[in-house]
Design a protein around this motif. Sequence first.
Motif, mmCIF file in Angstrom:
data_model
loop_
_atom_site.group_PDB
_atom_site.id
_atom_site.type_symbol
_atom_site.label_atom_id
_atom_site.label_comp_id
_atom_site.label_asym_id
_atom_site.label_seq_id
_atom_site.Cartn_x
_atom_site.Cartn_y
_atom_site.Cartn_z
ATOM 1 N N ILE A 225 0.844 -1.194 0.000
ATOM 2 C CA ILE A 225 0.000 0.000 0.000
ATOM 3 C C ILE A 225 0.880 1.246 0.000
ATOM 4 O O ILE A 225 2.089 1.177 0.229
ATOM 5 N N SER A 226 0.241 2.397 -0.258
ATOM 6 C CA SER A 226 0.942 3.690 -0.215
ATOM 7 C C SER A 226 0.200 4.617 0.743
ATOM 8 O O SER A 226 -0.866 4.286 1.260
ATOM 9 N N ASN A 228 -1.513 7.084 0.090
ATOM 10 C CA ASN A 228 -2.826 7.447 -0.452
ATOM 11 C C ASN A 228 -3.932 6.499 -0.008
ATOM 12 O O ASN A 228 -5.118 6.825 -0.120
ATOM 13 N N ASP A 229 -3.543 5.319 0.476
ATOM 14 C CA ASP A 229 -4.530 4.344 0.926
ATOM 15 C C ASP A 229 -4.991 4.596 2.357
ATOM 16 O O ASP A 229 -5.939 3.966 2.828
ATOM 17 N N THR A 231 -6.833 6.382 5.422
ATOM 18 C CA THR A 231 -8.076 7.152 5.528
ATOM 19 C C THR A 231 -8.047 8.064 6.757
ATOM 20 O O THR A 231 -7.098 8.061 7.537
ATOM 21 N N ASP A 235 -8.123 3.894 10.766
ATOM 22 C CA ASP A 235 -7.519 3.255 9.603
ATOM 23 C C ASP A 235 -6.871 1.923 9.974
ATOM 24 O O ASP A 235 -6.001 1.852 10.848
ATOM 25 N N TYR A 237 -4.794 0.048 8.340
ATOM 26 C CA TYR A 237 -3.368 -0.072 8.026
ATOM 27 C C TYR A 237 -2.505 0.512 9.150
ATOM 28 O O TYR A 237 -1.466 -0.061 9.512
#
Length: 296
Positions: A225-226, A228-229, A231, A235, A237
């Motif tokens: 992922i980057s 930009n992923d 939120t 989140d 991640y």
Amino acid sequence: NQNFIVSKNTFNNADKCLNNNSLWKNTKNNYLLSELLFLAEEVDHSKIKKYQIEINKLLNSDNDYNYNSCNIYRSLSKSARREGKYNASVNYLVKAICLFDKYKHTCDFNLSNLYRELSNIFIDFNLPETAEHFLTLSANNNNEIDNKNECKNLDLKARIYIRKNCFNNAIQCFKEKDELRKTIDECKDSLRELSAIIYNISWHKNHYEILNNYIQEACKTLNNISENDITNGNDDYIYLLRALSVFYWNYYDAANNINEVEKVILKWLAYCKNNLNKLDNGPIAYTLIFVIYYYP
């Protein structure tokens, strides 16, 4: 529906409806506002304060603003806990419990949900016996145990066991929860479940064999992922990164794949340093703390 997993687009569209002049007052005040506040904790923390202000204005000024009281107070409790206002969070839940019989026909949850949320708060207070009491009340008031609710119960049981220093029992609950969530379509790929297992088990050494596969999955996910992923809500991640950093800190001299873990954490270190002002900065701050623990 406070038991429904909503997309960010759906949430934003519902938010736009608040300013629609054709929206019925009853729909906005008694339903939409409380639902949006409840979901904002998951989807977009920047909206929480706006909904809190609107709801509190209505509570203080509108005598008719009580039709959906249980949803309103449950939502206020959730957002108060997010802000660390535990006294307010408990008070709101108690109000919802006291009003439940009167307004249960308007609720999309049952009394067991409220008791379970009280249990969650008392785990935060490090009062496992009290938390266990409310979890028992939750079970006694729920005649429809499904796999999703049982996953939540197993998570609470595991965390209560940790507070009681019964770590082997906690691990067993986490394993059962992990197997059960694979049977639920909306949870089988949940990163939050993966984060919970890694985060809680990593606090204790000598469990590398249990963690190994989970760690590999976490590294693969965070490598793919980057920024930009990420939120604006809770989140998954970022919580996964926090979990991985606990493992890194506590298992640095005991894990075969620690170099791979280190590369992942270093990849995200600059992001963490640059985003400490995020509304949900807790997991980012903890990630940095665990890295600092290893590199004092």
